[in-house]
Write a protein that holds these residues in place. Structure first.
Motif, short mmCIF file in Angstrom:
data_model
loop_
_atom_site.label_atom_id
_atom_site.label_comp_id
_atom_site.label_asym_id
_atom_site.label_seq_id
_atom_site.Cartn_x
_atom_site.Cartn_y
_atom_site.Cartn_z
N LEU A 25 1.03 -1.16 0.04
CA LEU A 25 0.05 0.10 0.03
C LEU A 25 0.90 1.28 -0.22
O LEU A 25 0.49 2.26 -0.86
N ARG A 26 1.97 1.23 0.77
CA ARG A 26 2.82 2.22 0.85
C ARG A 26 3.30 2.58 -0.37
O ARG A 26 3.53 3.84 -0.89
N ALA A 27 3.88 1.54 -0.95
CA ALA A 27 4.59 1.88 -2.29
C ALA A 27 3.56 2.17 -3.28
O ALA A 27 4.05 2.99 -4.36
N SER A 28 2.31 1.65 -3.34
CA SER A 28 1.39 2.19 -4.42
C SER A 28 1.14 3.76 -4.28
O SER A 28 1.01 4.27 -5.16
N LEU A 29 1.14 4.14 -3.00
CA LEU A 29 0.97 5.60 -2.66
C LEU A 29 2.10 6.29 -3.07
O LEU A 29 2.06 7.57 -3.46
N GLU A 30 3.25 5.81 -3.02
CA GLU A 30 4.26 6.72 -3.23
C GLU A 30 4.93 6.44 -4.69
O GLU A 30 5.17 7.74 -5.29
N TYR A 31 4.89 5.52 -5.12
CA TYR A 31 5.22 5.53 -6.64
C TYR A 31 4.22 5.27 -7.77
O TYR A 31 4.39 5.39 -8.68
N GLY A 32 2.78 5.15 -7.03
CA GLY A 32 1.79 5.17 -7.98
C GLY A 32 1.63 6.19 -9.18
O GLY A 32 1.15 6.00 -10.26
N PRO A 33 1.69 7.46 -8.42
CA PRO A 33 1.51 8.72 -9.38
C PRO A 33 2.46 8.75 -10.63
O PRO A 33 2.36 9.10 -11.55
N ILE A 34 3.84 8.49 -10.25
CA ILE A 34 4.84 8.47 -11.38
C ILE A 34 4.74 7.47 -12.42
O ILE A 34 4.86 7.72 -13.49
N ILE A 35 4.31 6.28 -12.02
CA ILE A 35 4.03 5.13 -12.94
C ILE A 35 2.90 5.46 -13.70
O ILE A 35 2.77 5.21 -14.97
N ALA A 36 1.79 5.95 -12.88
CA ALA A 36 0.43 6.61 -13.93
C ALA A 36 0.90 7.51 -14.94
O ALA A 36 0.46 7.55 -15.93
N PHE A 37 1.58 8.61 -14.38
CA PHE A 37 2.13 9.64 -15.42
C PHE A 37 2.96 8.93 -16.43
O PHE A 37 2.64 9.28 -17.84
N PHE A 38 3.79 8.10 -16.38
CA PHE A 38 4.89 7.54 -17.17
C PHE A 38 3.65 6.84 -18.29
O PHE A 38 4.10 6.76 -19.48
N VAL A 39 2.81 5.88 -17.75
CA VAL A 39 1.98 5.21 -18.65
C VAL A 39 1.12 5.65 -19.36
O VAL A 39 1.05 5.60 -20.64
N GLY A 40 0.49 6.92 -18.71
CA GLY A 40 -0.40 8.07 -19.39
C GLY A 40 0.22 8.71 -20.49
O GLY A 40 0.04 8.89 -21.77
N TYR A 41 1.63 9.13 -20.31
CA TYR A 41 2.40 9.75 -21.32
C TYR A 41 2.59 9.06 -22.42
O TYR A 41 2.53 9.54 -23.56
N MET A 42 2.96 7.58 -22.28
CA MET A 42 3.43 6.97 -23.40
C MET A 42 2.05 6.79 -24.37
O MET A 42 2.39 6.57 -25.39
N PHE A 43 0.93 6.71 -23.80
CA PHE A 43 -0.15 6.68 -24.69
C PHE A 43 -0.66 7.75 -25.36
O PHE A 43 -0.97 7.73 -26.37
N VAL A 44 -0.41 9.07 -24.69
CA VAL A 44 -0.79 10.05 -25.32
C VAL A 44 0.00 11.22 -25.92
O VAL A 44 -0.28 12.17 -25.88
N ARG A 45 1.23 10.82 -25.62
CA ARG A 45 2.49 11.69 -26.24
C ARG A 45 2.15 12.24 -27.57
O ARG A 45 2.84 13.42 -27.80
N ASN A 46 1.70 11.66 -28.49
CA ASN A 46 1.75 12.19 -29.74
C ASN A 46 0.24 12.79 -30.02
O ASN A 46 -0.30 12.79 -31.00
N MET A 47 -0.49 13.02 -28.90
CA MET A 47 -1.96 13.29 -29.36
C MET A 47 -2.13 14.84 -28.74
O MET A 47 -1.38 15.23 -27.75
N SER A 48 -3.22 15.41 -29.29
CA SER A 48 -3.48 16.78 -28.78
C SER A 48 -4.83 16.80 -28.10
O SER A 48 -5.82 15.88 -28.77
N PHE A 49 -5.27 17.69 -27.21
CA PHE A 49 -6.72 17.76 -26.78
C PHE A 49 -7.20 19.13 -26.50
O PHE A 49 -6.53 19.83 -26.37
#
Length: 218
Positions: A25-49
């Protein structure tokens, strides 16, 4: 985006009772945001909104989602542990401020400056303490690594200059390289550098530990 929330120990006092927290749980709270950012960026880096008539690149779109996620995870980390370190508090504040400015001005440079500001801040704080002949690092870490006064002063100097080096590295990378390179540096490079830095301090910890000092006196 950040990995800094777990880079330094908490500010609990020596001898204080710490609530037991599930390490996953602690690891998820500490590292979850950065992992989510990285994954999200990989999906939308070439897109615009387009939002409210303004067009945002994928990087800023992910940043907009990262800000509340970082705040929520930091809040729950506080709820389950009962405390936050100074670096965790500074991180969530800077993410909100610099990320907010980036979105408001539609300029990704501000969120990329956030690590530099954080590292410079801690370099200045630790340096100010050293000029006064004090180790502010000892205040937050003594209960986890008991060492002699000399050991703490040496470690504080090294950590201060390490923060300065990280600030320079962040500036060099975001100013001269692509956003992809900066995201990879923040996600993978910084944790690796922090791990290597503290691994290289094992000799210092051993030489100046209070146990070693006690044995030398006996």
């Amino acid at each position: 985006m950040t990995t800094e929330t777990s880079q330094m120990p908490d500010t609990s006092k020596p001898g204080s009772t710490e609530p037991k927290v599930n390490p996953w749980l602690r690891a998820s709270l500490e590292y979850g945001p950065i992992i989510a950012f990285f994954v999200g960026y990989m999906f939308v880096r070439n897109m615009s909104f387009t939002v409210g008539g303004r067009e945002y690149e994928g990087f800023l779109a992910v940043t907009a989602g990262f800000i509340p996620l970082q705040a929520i995870c930091t809040f729950f980390l506080w709820r389950v542990t009962g405390k936050l370190s100074a670096i965790q508090i500074m991180t969530v504040v800077l993410v909100a401020v610099m990320g907010g400015i980036s979105i408001w001005l539609n300029d990704e440079r501000f969120i990329k400056m956030k690590p530099t500001i954080l590292y410079v801040f801690f370099f200045v704080v630790l340096g100010f303490g050293l000029l006064r002949g004090q180790s502010y690092l000892r205040v937050v870490m003594e209960h986890t690594m008991p060492m002699t006064d000399e050991g703490w002063m040496i470690l504080t100097r090294r950590v201060a200059f390490f923060f300065a080096a990280l600030a320079l590295a962040n500036e060099a990378i975001w100013r001269t390289m692509s956003t992809d390179a900066w995201v990879n540096f923040k996600t993978f490079g910084l944790p690796a550098l922090l791990f290597l830095f503290f691994m290289t301090q094992s000799g210092l910890f051993s030489k100046y530990s209070l146990n070693q000092a006690d044995e030398a006196k006996s």
